[in-house]
Design an enzyme around this catalytic site. Structure first.
Site, short mmCIF file in Angstrom:
data_model
loop_
_atom_site.label_atom_id
_atom_site.label_comp_id
_atom_site.label_asym_id
_atom_site.label_seq_id
_atom_site.Cartn_x
_atom_site.Cartn_y
_atom_site.Cartn_z
N CYS A 167 42.28 44.01 28.77
CA CYS A 167 41.49 45.02 28.16
C CYS A 167 42.51 45.88 27.28
O CYS A 167 42.03 46.43 26.35
CB CYS A 167 41.05 45.85 29.27
SG CYS A 167 40.14 44.93 30.64
N CYS B 113 44.21 46.18 33.62
CA CYS B 113 43.72 44.99 33.20
C CYS B 113 44.50 44.56 31.71
O CYS B 113 44.38 45.24 30.49
CB CYS B 113 42.52 44.65 32.69
SG CYS B 113 41.54 43.32 32.06
#
Length: 104
Positions: free
Chosen positions: A31, A28
């Site tokens: 993230c 991600c």
């Protein structure tokens, strides 16, 4: 920040004082963007325990908690959910700090 190792650990930790679960995944991009500031956020809020949850490893837990996007944050205090910052958008340090501040 330590990583969640089991569903049993989740059940124990959500019942121990103030805990924020940080749902994330290695793939991600959003993230990866926020992870470098997480130690600073964690240090600024010593009254909370922060636990990282790998979305791919705990996909069933994510389903139970309706975590449909990452990075996301879900806060508990003594077993009761007290707040969530859950969506698929990139989050800034200021937005995460504001979320935590509003939990108090």
């Amino acid at each position: 920040m330590r990583e969640l190792k089991s569903i049993e650990e989740f059940q124990v930790e959500k019942n121990k004082g103030k805990t924020i679960f940080f749902f994330t995944a290695d793939w991600c991009g959003d993230c990866v963007y926020i992870k470098p500031v997480m130690p600073e956020i964690e240090a600024a809020h010593p009254d909370f325990t922060f636990i990282q949850v790998d979305r791919d490893e705990f996909i069933d837990l994510c389903g139970e908690l309706s975590i449909m996007g990452i990075p996301s944050f879900v806060a508990f205090e003594n077993g009761k959910e007290t707040g969530r910052f859950v969506n698929k958008d990139r989050k800034t340090q200021a937005e995460i700090e504001s979320f935590i501040k509003n939990l108090a």
